[in-house]
Design a protein around this motif. Structure first.
Motif, PDB file in Angstrom:
ATOM      1  N   THR A  44      30.162  56.381 -45.484  1.00 10.47           N
ATOM      2  CA  THR A  44      30.285  57.621 -44.713  1.00 10.47           C
ATOM      3  C   THR A  44      29.098  58.544 -44.974  1.00 10.47           C
ATOM      4  O   THR A  44      28.524  59.116 -44.037  1.00 10.47           O
ATOM      5  CB  THR A  44      31.606  58.332 -45.054  1.00 10.47           C
ATOM      6  N   VAL A  45      28.718  58.682 -46.252  1.00  8.12           N
ATOM      7  CA  VAL A  45      27.578  59.531 -46.595  1.00  8.12           C
ATOM      8  C   VAL A  45      26.301  58.981 -45.958  1.00  8.12           C
ATOM      9  O   VAL A  45      25.483  59.729 -45.413  1.00  8.12           O
ATOM     10  CB  VAL A  45      27.427  59.670 -48.121  1.00  8.12           C
ATOM     11  N   GLY A  46      26.106  57.655 -45.966  1.00  9.28           N
ATOM     12  CA  GLY A  46      24.937  57.049 -45.317  1.00  9.28           C
ATOM     13  C   GLY A  46      24.924  57.321 -43.822  1.00  9.28           C
ATOM     14  O   GLY A  46      23.872  57.625 -43.234  1.00  9.28           O
ATOM     15  N   SER A  47      26.079  57.220 -43.194  1.00 12.14           N
ATOM     16  CA  SER A  47      26.176  57.498 -41.760  1.00 12.14           C
ATOM     17  C   SER A  47      25.851  58.962 -41.453  1.00 12.14           C
ATOM     18  O   SER A  47      25.130  59.267 -40.500  1.00 12.14           O
ATOM     19  CB  SER A  47      27.587  57.157 -41.272  1.00 12.14           C
ATOM     20  N   ILE A  48      26.361  59.862 -42.279  1.00 15.34           N
ATOM     21  CA  ILE A  48      26.096  61.287 -42.084  1.00 15.34           C
ATOM     22  C   ILE A  48      24.604  61.586 -42.253  1.00 15.34           C
ATOM     23  O   ILE A  48      24.019  62.348 -41.474  1.00 15.34           O
ATOM     24  CB  ILE A  48      26.950  62.145 -43.048  1.00 15.34           C
ATOM     25  N   MET A  49      23.965  60.972 -43.239  1.00 15.02           N
ATOM     26  CA  MET A  49      22.535  61.214 -43.468  1.00 15.02           C
ATOM     27  C   MET A  49      21.691  60.700 -42.304  1.00 15.02           C
ATOM     28  O   MET A  49      20.704  61.331 -41.924  1.00 15.02           O
ATOM     29  CB  MET A  49      22.078  60.587 -44.794  1.00 15.02           C
ATOM     30  N   SER A  50      22.054  59.555 -41.714  1.00 14.05           N
ATOM     31  CA  SER A  50      21.292  59.052 -40.562  1.00 14.05           C
ATOM     32  C   SER A  50      21.496  59.968 -39.351  1.00 14.05           C
ATOM     33  O   SER A  50      20.561  60.197 -38.579  1.00 14.05           O
ATOM     34  CB  SER A  50      21.690  57.619 -40.229  1.00 14.05           C
ATOM     35  N   GLN A  51      22.691  60.521 -39.188  1.00 14.52           N
ATOM     36  CA  GLN A  51      22.937  61.462 -38.104  1.00 14.52           C
ATOM     37  C   GLN A  51      22.199  62.776 -38.338  1.00 14.52           C
ATOM     38  O   GLN A  51      21.759  63.425 -37.378  1.00 14.52           O
ATOM     39  CB  GLN A  51      24.431  61.714 -37.943  1.00 14.52           C
ATOM     40  N   LYS A  52      22.039  63.144 -39.615  1.00 13.45           N
ATOM     41  CA  LYS A  52      21.302  64.362 -39.943  1.00 13.45           C
ATOM     42  C   LYS A  52      19.848  64.232 -39.487  1.00 13.45           C
ATOM     43  O   LYS A  52      19.284  65.152 -38.886  1.00 13.45           O
ATOM     44  CB  LYS A  52      21.355  64.622 -41.448  1.00 13.45           C
ATOM     45  N   THR A  53      19.242  63.073 -39.724  1.00 10.88           N
ATOM     46  CA  THR A  53      17.866  62.851 -39.299  1.00 10.88           C
ATOM     47  C   THR A  53      17.754  62.903 -37.774  1.00 10.88           C
ATOM     48  O   THR A  53      16.826  63.512 -37.234  1.00 10.88           O
ATOM     49  CB  THR A  53      17.363  61.487 -39.821  1.00 10.88           C
TER      50      THR A  53
END
Length: 191
Positions: A126-135
Motif C-alpha cells: 500500500t505504501v509503495g502504491s501511494i508513493m507511485s501515485q504521489k509522483t
C-alpha cells in the motif's frame, strides 16, 4: 405585554466594505454589453467609481439616478451573488462530508494497522502504491501550475493566468461574474 427583542447580528465591517466595493464593480454596466478588447478591469472599475461619485455629488436624487443608470447591472450582480453563494455553500457542504469520510476511513485503517489486523506485506504494498501515485500527482500538479508551459513554475505563470482570467471576465457579463465571485467569497467567509 412586553416585547422581547433579539439583538440584531451586525456583519463585520470588512464584509460591508467588500460588498460596497463589489457593488461598484457591478455598476460597470457598459462592460457587460460589448466586447472590450484589451481594456483593463482596473480601468472599468475606475470609470464606474468615478461615475458613481459624480452622480452622488451632483444629483438631487442620487439613489434614483443611480438606479436608473445602473439598475440592470445591480440586478445582475445580485443574481450572480445569489448563485455564487448557493454554489459556495453546496461545495462546502459536500467537501465537509467527503473530508469526514476520509478522516473516519483513515482512523479505521490506523486502528487496524496498530491492532495488528493488517499483515506487514499489505502495508508495504500500500505504501509503495501511494508513493507511485504521489509522483504521478506531483507531475500532474507541475503541468497544472506551469501555465505558460515554459518548463518552470514562476511568477510569469501567475501573471499570465491573471491576465487570461481578467480577459475572460471582461468578455462575460461583468456584473453577474463579479456577483458570483462575491457570493462564493461571502459563503466561504461565513463558513
Amino acid at each position: 405585554t412586553t416585547c422581547i427583542s433579539m439583538p440584531r447580528h451586525q456583519p463585520p465591517a470588512f464584509l460591508l466594505l467588500l460588498l460596497l466595493v463589489l457593488s461598484v464593480v457591478a455598476l460597470a454596466s457598459a462592460a457587460s454589453q460589448h466586447e472590450r478588447g484589451e481594456e483593463r478591469l482596473s480601468h472599468v472599475l475606475h470609470k464606474a467609481a468615478s461615475d458613481t461619485i459624480s452622480t452622488i455629488k451632483t444629483s438631487e436624487r442620487p439613489w434614483t439616478d443611480l438606479m436608473n443608470k445602473h439598475g440592470g447591472s445591480m440586478r445582475s450582480f445580485a443574481g450572480g451573488g445569489l448563485m455564487g453563494y448557493l454554489a459556495g455553500r453546496t461545495v462546502m457542504a459536500v467537501s465537509v462530508g467527503v473530508l469526514k469520510g476520509v478522516m473516519f476511513t483513515s482512523l479505521g485503517v490506523a486502528v487496524a494497522v496498530f491492532a495488528g489486523w493488517v499483515p506487514p506485506e499489505v502495508i508495504d504494498k500500500t505504501v509503495g502504491s501511494i508513493m507511485s501515485q504521489k509522483t504521478a500527482g506531483e507531475s500532474l500538479a507541475f503541468k497544472f501550475l506551469d501555465y505558460n508551459r515554459d518548463g518552470t513554475v514562476d511568477h510569469r505563470d501567475m501573471s499570465d493566468f491573471v491576465t487570461d482570467a481578467e480577459r475572460a471576465l471582461m468578455r462575460t457579463h461583468l456584473p453577474m461574474s463579479m456577483g458570483t465571485l462575491a457570493g462564493v467569497a461571502f459563503s466561504v467567509l461565513r463558513g
